[in-house]
Design a protein around this motif. Structure first.
Motif, short mmCIF file in Angstrom:
data_model
loop_
_atom_site.label_atom_id
_atom_site.label_comp_id
_atom_site.label_asym_id
_atom_site.label_seq_id
_atom_site.Cartn_x
_atom_site.Cartn_y
_atom_site.Cartn_z
N LYS A 195 0.85 -1.21 0.00
CA LYS A 195 0.00 0.00 0.00
C LYS A 195 0.88 1.25 0.00
O LYS A 195 0.64 2.18 -0.77
CB LYS A 195 -0.91 -0.02 1.22
N ALA A 196 1.90 1.27 0.86
CA ALA A 196 2.79 2.43 0.91
C ALA A 196 3.59 2.56 -0.38
O ALA A 196 3.79 3.68 -0.88
CB ALA A 196 3.73 2.30 2.11
N ALA A 197 4.03 1.44 -0.94
CA ALA A 197 4.81 1.50 -2.18
C ALA A 197 3.98 2.08 -3.32
O ALA A 197 4.48 2.87 -4.13
CB ALA A 197 5.31 0.10 -2.54
N TYR A 198 2.71 1.71 -3.38
CA TYR A 198 1.85 2.27 -4.43
C TYR A 198 1.64 3.77 -4.22
O TYR A 198 1.68 4.56 -5.17
CB TYR A 198 0.49 1.58 -4.47
N GLU A 199 1.40 4.18 -2.98
CA GLU A 199 1.16 5.59 -2.70
C GLU A 199 2.36 6.45 -3.10
O GLU A 199 2.20 7.61 -3.50
CB GLU A 199 0.85 5.78 -1.21
N ILE A 200 3.55 5.89 -3.02
CA ILE A 200 4.76 6.63 -3.38
C ILE A 200 5.01 6.60 -4.88
O ILE A 200 5.36 7.61 -5.49
CB ILE A 200 5.98 6.05 -2.61
N THR A 201 4.85 5.45 -5.51
CA THR A 201 5.24 5.28 -6.91
C THR A 201 4.08 5.38 -7.90
O THR A 201 4.29 5.63 -9.09
CB THR A 201 5.90 3.90 -7.12
N GLU A 202 2.86 5.11 -7.42
CA GLU A 202 1.68 5.00 -8.29
C GLU A 202 1.86 3.91 -9.36
O GLU A 202 1.25 3.96 -10.42
CB GLU A 202 1.33 6.35 -8.94
N ASP A 203 2.69 2.92 -9.06
CA ASP A 203 2.90 1.79 -9.95
C ASP A 203 1.84 0.74 -9.66
O ASP A 203 1.75 0.21 -8.55
CB ASP A 203 4.31 1.22 -9.72
N HIS A 204 1.04 0.40 -10.67
CA HIS A 204 -0.08 -0.53 -10.47
C HIS A 204 0.35 -1.92 -10.05
O HIS A 204 -0.45 -2.68 -9.49
CB HIS A 204 -0.92 -0.62 -11.76
N LYS A 205 1.61 -2.27 -10.30
CA LYS A 205 2.03 -3.62 -9.92
C LYS A 205 1.90 -3.83 -8.42
O LYS A 205 1.60 -4.94 -7.96
CB LYS A 205 3.47 -3.88 -10.36
N TYR A 206 2.08 -2.75 -7.65
CA TYR A 206 2.01 -2.91 -6.20
C TYR A 206 0.57 -3.15 -5.74
O TYR A 206 0.35 -3.88 -4.76
CB TYR A 206 2.60 -1.67 -5.51
N ILE A 207 -0.40 -2.57 -6.42
CA ILE A 207 -1.80 -2.83 -6.07
C ILE A 207 -2.19 -4.26 -6.47
O ILE A 207 -2.90 -4.96 -5.74
CB ILE A 207 -2.72 -1.80 -6.74
N ILE A 208 -1.72 -4.69 -7.64
CA ILE A 208 -2.00 -6.08 -8.06
C ILE A 208 -1.40 -7.06 -7.06
O ILE A 208 -2.05 -8.03 -6.63
CB ILE A 208 -1.44 -6.33 -9.47
N LEU A 209 -0.17 -6.81 -6.64
CA LEU A 209 0.49 -7.69 -5.68
C LEU A 209 -0.16 -7.61 -4.31
O LEU A 209 -0.21 -8.61 -3.58
CB LEU A 209 1.98 -7.34 -5.59
N LEU A 210 -0.66 -6.44 -3.94
CA LEU A 210 -1.37 -6.30 -2.67
C LEU A 210 -2.57 -7.24 -2.64
O LEU A 210 -2.82 -7.95 -1.67
CB LEU A 210 -1.79 -4.85 -2.48
N ARG A 211 -3.31 -7.22 -3.74
CA ARG A 211 -4.48 -8.09 -3.82
C ARG A 211 -4.07 -9.56 -3.75
O ARG A 211 -4.72 -10.39 -3.09
CB ARG A 211 -5.22 -7.81 -5.13
N LYS A 212 -2.96 -9.90 -4.40
CA LYS A 212 -2.49 -11.29 -4.40
C LYS A 212 -1.97 -11.70 -3.02
O LYS A 212 -2.10 -12.86 -2.62
CB LYS A 212 -1.42 -11.48 -5.47
N ALA A 213 -1.38 -10.75 -2.29
CA ALA A 213 -0.96 -11.04 -0.92
C ALA A 213 -2.16 -11.37 -0.04
O ALA A 213 -2.13 -12.28 0.79
CB ALA A 213 -0.18 -9.86 -0.34
N PHE A 214 -3.25 -10.64 -0.25
CA PHE A 214 -4.46 -10.95 0.52
C PHE A 214 -5.04 -12.29 0.10
O PHE A 214 -5.54 -13.07 0.94
CB PHE A 214 -5.51 -9.85 0.34
N ASP A 215 -4.97 -12.60 -1.19
CA ASP A 215 -5.52 -13.87 -1.67
C ASP A 215 -4.77 -15.07 -1.12
O ASP A 215 -5.28 -16.20 -1.17
CB ASP A 215 -5.51 -13.90 -3.20
#
Length: 792
Positions: free
Chosen positions: A668-688
């Motif tokens: 979440k913090a990495a996305y807020e800093i970079t706005e790179d969508h890969k971090y949001i995709i990976l965040l979802r996968k970490a929850f999964d």
């Protein structure tokens, strides 16, 4: 050719019997639009419900305010119900998510054209509220505002096309111009001049200003009776009880006005309200600030021909223009008293104000409003269906909303009057090992997050219990005890732990977003008490403390001592990184062990406050950790059965739930800093990972008990469901809910491309040892190194 008439209209709003002004507005909207349609109007209400209210027709569907999946289900329900138009009654506080963003889940998915009525337009919105309203307007075919100022604000502040905006004034009941003496007799108020204020009581209504004016008014006319009509606002009741009303009643007594002020503490029907209005001489709205664009109560008073005195909030300025009422400055009780006295003493002024108000009200009756809404709902230009940019039933990004509903069932199962027990045998609380501060600190963080989404009194009682445990864990010098046996005795000679860091984190989370302002004084003192002990911790303890200190700075951004200590902790972690890392081992230690992502997360948080020095470490170690824990399709966290020593094989099992939680927070913090969508995709996968997207394809979350298994083992799962696991899952789930709107920015093509290309990118990066171009990220995001990061 006959004009096509839309007759089946779904209205998304609060609805009676919920005690809410917008619920009353919606009821009147349906009544008068139906009357105008002469039987050709078929309303269907989707009711926003956060109070477990039992509804009757025309309510057909209910949305729980803070449950994201309900908005998706509501859109599907409307699509299958073949509605012609969706009418949304919009007020930010009605909908879940930041600035009510969950509403957009419905708007993006529903097929019928949306016509949104705005009950609030902010003049100086924060970026999140500005974006929230713009998003709603973008998804709407038409936007309805209730006065000219609202039209100008939408154009000038929010950039909304004027062609999209419709002006329909707030409806006013069409009542006769009556002699109020008849109605005074019904209430036993003959011979008394009466002043009325009505509506749900809350501090922004300014009732205390009118009460301060009463002694002068009573001195001028001892017969005066001031009626305060309406119950305390339900949200005020929920958080503060009747303290505000009791304070007003005490003020009346202290001012010596007890014989001249009456409180009617109930939610009145329309008929009762009309009788009170007809019995009153003067209507007063002493609101405390200008930012109120509509007022149903003031519209009602103008429509019945009352002599009105008001502060100049936006709705009042328009309704009372051209000498239809008297305006006084905000908070000025002397002006208010003088205005009321002038009306009481000057019959010509009194009747002139009444006549002008009543005549103006005839142009804004609910009958005319109903006709205007019917015309808008039925206009030939309204498209039969809008599909552009709408999400079809089958095209959602994979598992975007397939998440369990937040539940405290197993947390409650593990808790008693002392706090939450550490361990469980299967689902049964294990008293043998007692309690630990680590878990109760986690409980504070989790339940405080939960309370923000589900602010029920019982949740607050749970939170207080865990806070009590955490505060009790502190020694007088600020150090912390961790283990307590079941007899409530602290364990002596306990092993070293990171409990202090978790306590700092938990207290910081309360300071950043306290359940009530009263918490701040206690929690801040206890936070400050432990600051001196932070430097003696391990680097993980330092990391937890950085998160807590960053939260502290959200509430007290000028706290220099906290900034200095935060930099000191970040420097200690940085020193460990430089000591142990090289080109092929971007890490803080020679062995990756537990809660690994918290180290990178803390560097990202420090970097957001203090710039490039820490961001570079945070981003590169984040990616290094991802390279070693994310496989081609799912996360495979470092197991505690051997960990991951440098140069050796990574332990595959036992994988712990807290690894998924810290990874989610880091991403979440990495996305807020970079706005790179890969971090949001990976965040979802970490929850999964919790839901079965892991090495064993077995869910860690137990859908029956609402708990979480203690670990992923080589042969399955650890069937015990202890505190660390269930709280880790709960924090993860609530974090996913908080950032849920970000998933909407990722379409299915982007997700497919990520799964196809990400493993190859990792391989190339390992071969070249290429680091993240942090300076380019900083330029993009306008984050810069402070000029004097260490000199506060």
């Amino acid at each position: 050719m006959t004009e096509k008439r839309h007759s089946k209209v779904a209205i998304v709003s609060t609805f009676l019997p919920r005690k809410c002004g917008i619920a009353t507005f919606t009821s009147d909207l349906i009544k008068y639009t139906s009357s105008a349609a002469k039987g050709e109007f078929d309303p269907l209400v989707v009711a926003m419900n956060n109070e477990n209210i039992k509804y009757k027709d025309p309510v057909k569907f209910e949305i729980r305010q803070n449950v994201k999946s309900d908005y998706i289900c509501a859109a599907d329900y409307l699509n299958f119900s073949h509605v012609d138009v969706v009418s949304v009654q919009h007020e930010f506080g009605l909908f879940g998510g930041e600035a009510g963003c969950y509403l957009n889940l419905l708007l993006k998915r529903v097929n019928a054209p949306v016509i949104t009525t705005l009950h609030t337009v902010l003049n100086d919105p924060s970026e999140v509220y500005r974006k929230g309203l713009v998003d709603v307007c973008r998804e709407s075919y038409k936007i309805v505002v209730m006065n000219e100022k609202g039209v100008g604000m939408l154009k000038d502040i929010y950039g909304i096309d004027e062609k999209k905006i419709e002006l329909i004034a707030h409806g006013i009941p069409d009542l006769p111009f009556v002699d109020n003496n008849y109605y005074k007799h019904r209430f036993g108020m003959e011979g008394r001049r009466t002043i009325l204020t009505f509506g749900l009581l809350s501090k922004n209504k300014g009732i205390e200003v009118m009460l301060r004016a009463m002694p002068e008014i009573v001195k001028a006319d001892p017969s005066v009776l001031y009626i305060i009509l309406g119950m305390t606002h339900p949200s005020v009741l929920k958080h503060d009880g009747e303290s505000y009303r009791f304070g007003l009643q005490k003020m009346v007594k202290d001012l010596g006005c007890s014989k001249n002020v009456i409180f009617f503490n109930r939610f009145v029907t329309d008929e009762e309200l009309r009788n009170f209005l007809c019995a009153s001489d003067i209507y007063v709205t002493p609101y405390l600030n200008e930012e109120q664009l509509t007022s149903g109560t003031l519209s009602f008073a103008v429509g019945t021909g009352k002599a009105v005195v008001s502060t100049p909030y936006w709705a009042a300025c328009e309704l009372l223009a051209d000498e239809r009422g008297k305006l006084v400055d905000f908070g000025d009780h002397k002006q208010l008293a003088n205005a009321v006295i002038e009306i009481l003493k000057n019959d010509e002024l009194f009747y002139t104000l009444r006549r002008k108000a009543y005549d103006y009200g005839r142009s804004r009756t609910w009958t005319k409003a109903g006709e205007a809404y019917l015309k808008l709902f039925s206009a030939s230009g309204v498209p039969l269906c809008i599909n552009t940019n709408k999400t079809s039933l089958g095209s959602e990004a994979k598992s975007s909303f397939n998440i369990p509903e937040a539940s405290l069932d197993h947390v409650i199962q593990l808790s008693d009057d002392t706090g939450i027990l550490q361990h469980a045998k299967l689902t049964i609380p294990d008293r043998e090992h007692g309690y630990c501060t680590d878990d109760n600190a986690r409980a504070v963080i989790a339940i405080n997050k939960y309370y923000k989404q589900y602010p029920e009194p019982e949740i607050l009682k749970m939170l207080d219990k865990y806070i009590s445990f955490v505060l009790h864990s502190q020694n007088g010098d600020g150090s912390v005890r961790n283990f307590m046996d079941y007899s409530r005795k602290w364990v002596r000679n306990e092993p070293a732990s990171d409990a202090l860091g978790r306590v700092i984190w938990s207290l910081g989370s309360l300071i950043a977003d306290p359940p009530a302002e009263s918490y701040l004084s206690i929690i801040k003192d206890r936070f400050d008490m432990s600051i001196a002990k932070i430097s003696k911790q391990s680097i993980r303890g330092q990391a937890y403390s950085i998160i807590g200190m960053a939260d502290y700075l959200k509430q007290f951004p000028g706290a220099s001592d906290i900034k200095r200590q935060m930099i000191d902790s970040a420097d200690r972690i940085t020193a460990s990184y430089y000591k142990h890392s090289n080109y092929d081992w971007q890490w803080f230690e020679n062995k990756m062990t537990y809660d690994n992502a918290m180290l990178s997360y803390s560097m990202l948080i420090a970097g957001k406050h203090f710039g490039e020095k820490y961001l570079e470490i945070g981003i590169n170690t984040c990616d290094f950790l991802l390279d070693n824990t994310y496989t081609n399709s799912h996360f495979s966290f470092i197991g505690c059965d051997g960990w991951y020593p440098r140069g050796e094989a990574k332990a595959e099992f036992d994988q712990q739930p807290l690894e998924a939680t810290s990874t989610i927070l880091m991403l979440k913090a990495a996305y807020e800093i970079t706005e790179d969508h890969k971090y949001i995709i990976l965040l979802r996968k970490a929850f999964d990972w919790y839901l079965g997207d892991n090495d064993n394809e077995i869910a860690l979350y137990n859908f029956r008990t609402r708990g979480c298994f203690d670990g992923l083992e080589q042969c399955g799962v650890n069937l015990n469901q202890g505190a660390e696991s269930v709280l880790s899952f709960l924090i993860s789930l609530l974090t996913v809910v908080e950032v849920g709107s970000l998933f909407d920015r990722i379409d299915e093509t982007e997700l497919v491309n990520f799964e196809k290309n990400y493993p190859q990118q990792v391989t190339i990066k390992k071969q070249t040892q290429k680091k993240i171009p942090v300076k380019e990220i900083l330029k993009k995001r306008a984050i810069s190194q402070p000029k004097n990061a260490t000199g506060f």
